[in-house]
Motif scaffolding. Structure first.
Motif, PDB file in Angstrom:
ATOM      1  N   ILE A  17       0.765  -1.070   0.071  1.00 49.85           N
ATOM      2  CA  ILE A  17      -0.055  -0.040   0.156  1.00 49.85           C
ATOM      3  C   ILE A  17       1.021   1.260  -0.054  1.00 49.85           C
ATOM      4  O   ILE A  17       1.610   1.496   0.866  1.00 49.85           O
ATOM      5  N   GLU A  18       0.602   2.174  -0.844  1.00 47.79           N
ATOM      6  CA  GLU A  18       1.297   3.522  -0.900  1.00 47.79           C
ATOM      7  C   GLU A  18       0.439   4.670  -0.949  1.00 47.79           C
ATOM      8  O   GLU A  18      -0.775   4.534  -1.900  1.00 47.79           O
ATOM      9  N   VAL A  19       0.637   5.480  -0.035  1.00 46.88           N
ATOM     10  CA  VAL A  19      -0.245   6.544  -0.023  1.00 46.88           C
ATOM     11  C   VAL A  19       0.455   7.985  -0.521  1.00 46.88           C
ATOM     12  O   VAL A  19       1.667   8.094   0.072  1.00 46.88           O
ATOM     13  N   ARG A  20      -0.084   8.781  -1.551  1.00 48.13           N
ATOM     14  CA  ARG A  20       0.581   9.929  -1.924  1.00 48.13           C
ATOM     15  C   ARG A  20      -0.243  11.336  -1.871  1.00 48.13           C
ATOM     16  O   ARG A  20      -1.381  10.961  -2.217  1.00 48.13           O
ATOM     17  N   ASN A  21       0.276  12.316  -1.440  1.00 48.90           N
ATOM     18  CA  ASN A  21      -0.634  13.460  -1.469  1.00 48.90           C
ATOM     19  C   ASN A  21       0.004  14.327  -2.652  1.00 48.90           C
ATOM     20  O   ASN A  21       1.035  14.739  -3.170  1.00 48.90           O
ATOM     21  N   LEU A  22      -1.029  14.407  -3.609  1.00 45.55           N
ATOM     22  CA  LEU A  22      -0.720  15.250  -4.879  1.00 45.55           C
ATOM     23  C   LEU A  22      -1.445  16.708  -4.843  1.00 45.55           C
ATOM     24  O   LEU A  22      -1.396  17.279  -5.982  1.00 45.55           O
ATOM     25  N   GLY A  23      -1.355  17.250  -3.519  1.00 49.13           N
ATOM     26  CA  GLY A  23      -1.902  18.831  -3.413  1.00 49.13           C
ATOM     27  C   GLY A  23      -3.433  18.561  -3.388  1.00 49.13           C
ATOM     28  O   GLY A  23      -3.989  18.669  -2.312  1.00 49.13           O
ATOM     29  N   GLY A  24      -3.975  18.463  -4.660  1.00 49.33           N
ATOM     30  CA  GLY A  24      -5.431  18.549  -4.291  1.00 49.33           C
ATOM     31  C   GLY A  24      -6.259  17.384  -4.399  1.00 49.33           C
ATOM     32  O   GLY A  24      -7.536  17.018  -4.060  1.00 49.33           O
ATOM     33  N   GLU A  25      -5.544  16.161  -4.247  1.00 50.45           N
ATOM     34  CA  GLU A  25      -5.939  14.879  -4.142  1.00 50.45           C
ATOM     35  C   GLU A  25      -5.074  13.643  -3.430  1.00 50.45           C
ATOM     36  O   GLU A  25      -3.776  14.153  -3.233  1.00 50.45           O
ATOM     37  N   VAL A  27      -3.789   9.821  -3.488  1.00 53.30           N
ATOM     38  CA  VAL A  27      -3.798   8.783  -4.193  1.00 53.30           C
ATOM     39  C   VAL A  27      -3.388   7.515  -3.146  1.00 53.30           C
ATOM     40  O   VAL A  27      -2.353   7.681  -2.583  1.00 53.30           O
ATOM     41  N   ILE A  28      -4.463   6.503  -3.064  1.00 53.92           N
ATOM     42  CA  ILE A  28      -3.923   5.410  -2.549  1.00 53.92           C
ATOM     43  C   ILE A  28      -3.902   4.210  -3.686  1.00 53.92           C
ATOM     44  O   ILE A  28      -4.921   3.840  -4.344  1.00 53.92           O
ATOM     45  N   GLU A  29      -2.492   3.628  -3.675  1.00 53.64           N
ATOM     46  CA  GLU A  29      -2.228   2.795  -4.608  1.00 53.64           C
ATOM     47  C   GLU A  29      -1.907   1.522  -3.826  1.00 53.64           C
ATOM     48  O   GLU A  29      -1.123   1.483  -2.986  1.00 53.64           O
ATOM     49  N   ALA A  30      -2.584   0.631  -4.228  1.00 55.01           N
ATOM     50  CA  ALA A  30      -2.216  -0.930  -3.671  1.00 55.01           C
ATOM     51  C   ALA A  30      -2.405  -2.154  -4.634  1.00 55.01           C
ATOM     52  O   ALA A  30      -3.316  -1.975  -5.720  1.00 55.01           O
ATOM     53  N   ASN A  31      -1.689  -3.267  -4.312  1.00 50.82           N
ATOM     54  CA  ASN A  31      -2.021  -4.251  -5.095  1.00 50.82           C
ATOM     55  C   ASN A  31      -3.326  -4.842  -4.530  1.00 50.82           C
ATOM     56  O   ASN A  31      -3.786  -4.457  -3.600  1.00 50.82           O
ATOM     57  N   ALA A  32      -3.688  -6.062  -4.904  1.00 54.40           N
ATOM     58  CA  ALA A  32      -4.820  -6.690  -4.869  1.00 54.40           C
ATOM     59  C   ALA A  32      -4.958  -7.192  -3.300  1.00 54.40           C
ATOM     60  O   ALA A  32      -6.007  -6.783  -2.392  1.00 54.40           O
ATOM     61  N   ALA A  33      -3.724  -7.867  -2.557  1.00 53.82           N
ATOM     62  CA  ALA A  33      -3.712  -7.868  -0.981  1.00 53.82           C
ATOM     63  C   ALA A  33      -3.675  -6.669  -0.293  1.00 53.82           C
ATOM     64  O   ALA A  33      -4.203  -6.666   0.537  1.00 53.82           O
ATOM     65  N   LEU A  35      -5.460  -3.820  -1.286  1.00 56.77           N
ATOM     66  CA  LEU A  35      -6.794  -3.277  -1.265  1.00 56.77           C
ATOM     67  C   LEU A  35      -7.654  -4.357  -0.335  1.00 56.77           C
ATOM     68  O   LEU A  35      -8.561  -3.616   0.521  1.00 56.77           O
ATOM     69  N   LYS A  36      -7.411  -5.793  -0.277  1.00 61.81           N
ATOM     70  CA  LYS A  36      -8.262  -6.560   0.636  1.00 61.81           C
ATOM     71  C   LYS A  36      -7.816  -6.008   2.137  1.00 61.81           C
ATOM     72  O   LYS A  36      -8.745  -6.215   2.840  1.00 61.81           O
ATOM     73  N   THR A  37      -6.668  -5.993   2.352  1.00 57.75           N
ATOM     74  CA  THR A  37      -6.264  -5.377   3.661  1.00 57.75           C
ATOM     75  C   THR A  37      -6.957  -4.295   4.079  1.00 57.75           C
ATOM     76  O   THR A  37      -7.390  -4.170   5.305  1.00 57.75           O
ATOM     77  N   LEU A  38      -6.906  -3.257   3.371  1.00 55.72           N
ATOM     78  CA  LEU A  38      -7.565  -1.670   3.495  1.00 55.72           C
ATOM     79  C   LEU A  38      -9.096  -1.961   3.793  1.00 55.72           C
ATOM     80  O   LEU A  38      -9.529  -1.582   4.666  1.00 55.72           O
ATOM     81  N   ALA A  39      -9.690  -2.865   2.968  1.00 59.61           N
ATOM     82  CA  ALA A  39     -11.078  -3.318   3.097  1.00 59.61           C
ATOM     83  C   ALA A  39     -11.450  -3.690   4.449  1.00 59.61           C
ATOM     84  O   ALA A  39     -12.264  -3.539   5.223  1.00 59.61           O
ATOM     85  N   GLY A  40     -10.675  -4.854   4.706  1.00 57.31           N
ATOM     86  CA  GLY A  40     -10.759  -5.511   6.023  1.00 57.31           C
ATOM     87  C   GLY A  40     -10.590  -4.589   7.070  1.00 57.31           C
ATOM     88  O   GLY A  40     -11.317  -4.570   8.305  1.00 57.31           O
ATOM     89  N   HIS A  41      -9.644  -3.568   7.119  1.00 52.42           N
ATOM     90  CA  HIS A  41      -9.477  -2.419   8.214  1.00 52.42           C
ATOM     91  C   HIS A  41     -10.612  -1.677   8.502  1.00 52.42           C
ATOM     92  O   HIS A  41     -11.158  -1.476   9.471  1.00 52.42           O
ATOM     93  N   LEU A  42     -11.195  -1.417   7.234  1.00 52.34           N
ATOM     94  CA  LEU A  42     -12.321  -0.646   7.352  1.00 52.34           C
ATOM     95  C   LEU A  42     -13.675  -1.391   7.939  1.00 52.34           C
ATOM     96  O   LEU A  42     -14.626  -0.742   8.486  1.00 52.34           O
ATOM     97  N   GLU A  66       7.634   2.779   1.562  1.00 51.26           N
ATOM     98  CA  GLU A  66       8.587   4.017   1.475  1.00 51.26           C
ATOM     99  C   GLU A  66       8.088   5.018   0.896  1.00 51.26           C
ATOM    100  O   GLU A  66       7.841   4.778  -0.359  1.00 51.26           O
ATOM    101  N   GLY A  67       8.269   6.370   1.436  1.00 49.33           N
ATOM    102  CA  GLY A  67       7.773   7.552   0.604  1.00 49.33           C
ATOM    103  C   GLY A  67       6.391   7.865   0.573  1.00 49.33           C
ATOM    104  O   GLY A  67       5.835   9.067   0.213  1.00 49.33           O
ATOM    105  N   SER A  68       5.579   7.062   1.439  1.00 47.79           N
ATOM    106  CA  SER A  68       4.315   7.371   1.515  1.00 47.79           C
ATOM    107  C   SER A  68       3.890   8.311   2.606  1.00 47.79           C
ATOM    108  O   SER A  68       4.654   8.513   3.527  1.00 47.79           O
ATOM    109  N   VAL A  69       2.736   9.000   2.505  1.00 51.17           N
ATOM    110  CA  VAL A  69       2.294   9.965   3.567  1.00 51.17           C
ATOM    111  C   VAL A  69       1.588   9.055   4.557  1.00 51.17           C
ATOM    112  O   VAL A  69       0.834   8.203   4.293  1.00 51.17           O
TER     113      VAL A  69
END
Length: 79
Positions: A17-25, A27-33, A35-42, A66-69
């Motif tokens: 899972i990688e989270v980037r701040n592009l200023g106005g938005e 971006v959460i970028e993740a592989n299938a595992a 995305l399933k992890t984030l869904a489980g957390h929610l 590494e590099g994620s916010v």
């Protein structure tokens, strides 16, 4: 544990899972595992009996690539 309520947050094998701040938005970028992890957390935070304010911090080196916010997932019932 929050207010005597224990919640278990689990991670899928190979989650990325990688989270980037592009200023106005954000971006959460993740592989299938990831995305399933984030869904489980929610879903864990959405369980009945989970109190307001229950939250999970994800940071670089603590669940995020590494590099994620930082990302905080928090339950809030206030409108």
């Amino acid at each position: 544990m929050t207010d005597g309520t224990t919640r278990v947050f689990t991670w899928e094998e190979g989650a990325r899972i990688e989270v980037r701040n592009l200023g106005g938005e954000i971006v959460i970028e993740a592989n299938a595992a990831g995305l399933k992890t984030l869904a489980g957390h929610l879903l864990t935070l959405a369980q009945d009996g989970t109190p307001d304010g229950a939250h999970l911090h994800l940071e670089e080196g603590n669940g995020l690539e590494e590099g994620s916010v930082g990302l905080v997932l928090e339950r809030c019932e206030d409108e």
